[in-house]
Design a protein around this motif. Structure first.
Motif, PDB file in Angstrom:
ATOM      1  N   ARG A  38      59.601 -36.889   4.973  1.00  0.00           N
ATOM      2  CA  ARG A  38      58.792 -36.533   3.801  1.00  0.00           C
ATOM      3  C   ARG A  38      57.315 -36.794   4.072  1.00  0.00           C
ATOM      4  O   ARG A  38      56.959 -37.621   4.905  1.00  0.00           O
ATOM      5  CB  ARG A  38      59.217 -37.369   2.596  1.00  0.00           C
ATOM      6  CG  ARG A  38      60.584 -37.017   2.078  1.00  0.00           C
ATOM      7  CD  ARG A  38      60.799 -37.692   0.734  1.00  0.00           C
ATOM      8  NE  ARG A  38      62.108 -37.359   0.212  1.00  0.00           N
ATOM      9  CZ  ARG A  38      62.397 -36.258  -0.443  1.00  0.00           C
ATOM     10  NH1 ARG A  38      61.462 -35.368  -0.655  1.00  0.00           N
ATOM     11  NH2 ARG A  38      63.609 -36.021  -0.879  1.00  0.00           N
ATOM     12  N   PRO A  40      53.698 -38.341   3.491  1.00  0.00           N
ATOM     13  CA  PRO A  40      53.345 -39.697   3.044  1.00  0.00           C
ATOM     14  C   PRO A  40      52.762 -39.703   1.639  1.00  0.00           C
ATOM     15  O   PRO A  40      52.176 -38.711   1.191  1.00  0.00           O
ATOM     16  CB  PRO A  40      52.307 -40.152   4.073  1.00  0.00           C
ATOM     17  CG  PRO A  40      51.833 -38.928   4.754  1.00  0.00           C
ATOM     18  CD  PRO A  40      52.883 -37.879   4.600  1.00  0.00           C
ATOM     19  N   LYS A  41      52.918 -40.831   0.959  1.00  0.00           N
ATOM     20  CA  LYS A  41      52.355 -40.979  -0.380  1.00  0.00           C
ATOM     21  C   LYS A  41      50.847 -41.245  -0.325  1.00  0.00           C
ATOM     22  O   LYS A  41      50.119 -40.883  -1.231  1.00  0.00           O
ATOM     23  CB  LYS A  41      53.060 -42.109  -1.118  1.00  0.00           C
ATOM     24  CG  LYS A  41      54.514 -41.791  -1.443  1.00  0.00           C
ATOM     25  CD  LYS A  41      55.107 -42.869  -2.308  1.00  0.00           C
ATOM     26  CE  LYS A  41      56.575 -42.809  -2.539  1.00  0.00           C
ATOM     27  NZ  LYS A  41      57.257 -41.648  -2.762  1.00  0.00           N
ATOM     28  N   ASP A  42      50.385 -41.877   0.757  1.00  0.00           N
ATOM     29  CA  ASP A  42      48.961 -42.136   0.948  1.00  0.00           C
ATOM     30  C   ASP A  42      48.222 -40.793   1.010  1.00  0.00           C
ATOM     31  O   ASP A  42      48.521 -39.951   1.858  1.00  0.00           O
ATOM     32  CB  ASP A  42      48.750 -42.928   2.235  1.00  0.00           C
ATOM     33  CG  ASP A  42      47.289 -43.234   2.493  1.00  0.00           C
ATOM     34  OD1 ASP A  42      46.564 -42.305   2.910  1.00  0.00           O
ATOM     35  OD2 ASP A  42      46.889 -44.393   2.276  1.00  0.00           O
ATOM     36  N   LEU A  43      47.258 -40.590   0.114  1.00  0.00           N
ATOM     37  CA  LEU A  43      46.607 -39.283  -0.017  1.00  0.00           C
ATOM     38  C   LEU A  43      45.814 -38.869   1.221  1.00  0.00           C
ATOM     39  O   LEU A  43      45.746 -37.681   1.539  1.00  0.00           O
ATOM     40  CB  LEU A  43      45.705 -39.265  -1.247  1.00  0.00           C
ATOM     41  CG  LEU A  43      46.441 -39.396  -2.589  1.00  0.00           C
ATOM     42  CD1 LEU A  43      45.448 -39.393  -3.738  1.00  0.00           C
ATOM     43  CD2 LEU A  43      47.456 -38.286  -2.756  1.00  0.00           C
ATOM     44  N   TYR A  45      46.521 -39.639   4.459  1.00  0.00           N
ATOM     45  CA  TYR A  45      47.490 -39.187   5.458  1.00  0.00           C
ATOM     46  C   TYR A  45      48.140 -37.879   5.027  1.00  0.00           C
ATOM     47  O   TYR A  45      48.365 -36.975   5.828  1.00  0.00           O
ATOM     48  CB  TYR A  45      48.560 -40.248   5.723  1.00  0.00           C
ATOM     49  CG  TYR A  45      48.059 -41.391   6.566  1.00  0.00           C
ATOM     50  CD1 TYR A  45      47.626 -41.188   7.868  1.00  0.00           C
ATOM     51  CD2 TYR A  45      48.002 -42.679   6.060  1.00  0.00           C
ATOM     52  CE1 TYR A  45      47.149 -42.228   8.641  1.00  0.00           C
ATOM     53  CE2 TYR A  45      47.529 -43.731   6.826  1.00  0.00           C
ATOM     54  CZ  TYR A  45      47.101 -43.501   8.118  1.00  0.00           C
ATOM     55  OH  TYR A  45      46.637 -44.521   8.887  1.00  0.00           O
ATOM     56  N   ARG A  46      48.451 -37.770   3.740  1.00  0.00           N
ATOM     57  CA  ARG A  46      49.070 -36.545   3.213  1.00  0.00           C
ATOM     58  C   ARG A  46      48.165 -35.342   3.449  1.00  0.00           C
ATOM     59  O   ARG A  46      48.618 -34.287   3.900  1.00  0.00           O
ATOM     60  CB  ARG A  46      49.349 -36.685   1.721  1.00  0.00           C
ATOM     61  CG  ARG A  46      49.941 -35.433   1.106  1.00  0.00           C
ATOM     62  CD  ARG A  46      50.197 -35.631  -0.353  1.00  0.00           C
ATOM     63  NE  ARG A  46      51.349 -36.490  -0.501  1.00  0.00           N
ATOM     64  CZ  ARG A  46      52.414 -36.169  -1.221  1.00  0.00           C
ATOM     65  NH1 ARG A  46      52.453 -35.037  -1.873  1.00  0.00           N
ATOM     66  NH2 ARG A  46      53.431 -36.979  -1.296  1.00  0.00           N
ATOM     67  N   ASN A  60      54.344 -27.310  -1.897  1.00  0.00           N
ATOM     68  CA  ASN A  60      54.333 -28.609  -2.548  1.00  0.00           C
ATOM     69  C   ASN A  60      54.728 -29.691  -1.548  1.00  0.00           C
ATOM     70  O   ASN A  60      55.898 -29.793  -1.176  1.00  0.00           O
ATOM     71  CB  ASN A  60      55.291 -28.592  -3.733  1.00  0.00           C
ATOM     72  CG  ASN A  60      55.266 -29.874  -4.528  1.00  0.00           C
ATOM     73  OD1 ASN A  60      54.582 -30.824  -4.169  1.00  0.00           O
ATOM     74  ND2 ASN A  60      56.008 -29.897  -5.616  1.00  0.00           N
ATOM     75  N   ASP A  62      55.249 -32.689  -2.074  1.00  0.00           N
ATOM     76  CA  ASP A  62      56.216 -33.619  -2.675  1.00  0.00           C
ATOM     77  C   ASP A  62      57.656 -33.234  -2.359  1.00  0.00           C
ATOM     78  O   ASP A  62      58.547 -34.079  -2.352  1.00  0.00           O
ATOM     79  CB  ASP A  62      56.049 -33.672  -4.197  1.00  0.00           C
ATOM     80  CG  ASP A  62      54.766 -34.370  -4.606  1.00  0.00           C
ATOM     81  OD1 ASP A  62      54.294 -35.244  -3.850  1.00  0.00           O
ATOM     82  OD2 ASP A  62      54.237 -34.034  -5.687  1.00  0.00           O
ATOM     83  N   THR A  63      57.891 -31.951  -2.095  1.00  0.00           N
ATOM     84  CA  THR A  63      59.253 -31.479  -1.839  1.00  0.00           C
ATOM     85  C   THR A  63      59.418 -30.935  -0.425  1.00  0.00           C
ATOM     86  O   THR A  63      60.427 -30.306  -0.126  1.00  0.00           O
ATOM     87  CB  THR A  63      59.636 -30.378  -2.849  1.00  0.00           C
ATOM     88  OG1 THR A  63      58.706 -29.299  -2.727  1.00  0.00           O
ATOM     89  CG2 THR A  63      59.636 -30.918  -4.272  1.00  0.00           C
ATOM     90  N   GLU A  96      53.903 -45.930   9.286  1.00  0.00           N
ATOM     91  CA  GLU A  96      53.103 -45.525   8.124  1.00  0.00           C
ATOM     92  C   GLU A  96      51.901 -44.676   8.492  1.00  0.00           C
ATOM     93  O   GLU A  96      51.456 -43.849   7.702  1.00  0.00           O
ATOM     94  CB  GLU A  96      52.647 -46.759   7.339  1.00  0.00           C
ATOM     95  CG  GLU A  96      53.771 -47.444   6.606  1.00  0.00           C
ATOM     96  CD  GLU A  96      53.279 -48.612   5.771  1.00  0.00           C
ATOM     97  OE1 GLU A  96      52.071 -48.663   5.457  1.00  0.00           O
ATOM     98  OE2 GLU A  96      54.110 -49.458   5.428  1.00  0.00           O
TER      99      GLU A  96
END
Length: 113
Positions: A38, A40-43, A45-46, A60, A62-63, A96
């Motif tokens: 998935r 990463p949640k860190d913006l 890195y995302r 998206n 997120d998916t 991470e």
């Protein structure tokens, strides 16, 4: 920029524009060495992961997933217990700060069916 025509992305496909790996096909073909990760949640890195995908469409994160074919071996957390006992690790976890660096498209790719 050169644009290529690829199949529409969806489901458990790799989000990298030129990658054709998907979860169902890799499992049915016996490619158990491919794992899907998935975003990463860190913006920060995302954002970097999204840029590496080189997608011409909107998707998206997120998916979405990126397959292990795009990560260096050093990007994964070592499973020392499995290594010491001589077992094959059941799962592969990214560090991470892992960034996809392998087998990436060079140009923006449009996904037109």
């Amino acid at each position: 920029m050169e644009s290529k025509i690829l199949k529409q992305k969806g489901g458990s496909c790799c989000a990298i524009a030129t990658c054709i790996n998907n979860y169902s096909k890799s499992k049915s073909d016996g490619k158990s060495n491919i794992s899907f990760h998935r975003f990463p949640k860190d913006l920060n890195y995302r954002k970097e992961w999204v840029q590496k995908c080189k997608r011409g469409d909107h998707f998206n994160p997120d998916t979405s997933f990126i397959c292990s074919d795009h990560f260096n071996v050093d990007a994964f957390v070592r499973d020392l217990k499995s290594e010491l006992l001589g077992y094959k690790s059941k799962s592969r976890r990214l560090k991470e700060d892992a960034i996809p660096t392998l087998n990436l498209p060079t140009d923006l790719v449009s996904n037109i069916v």
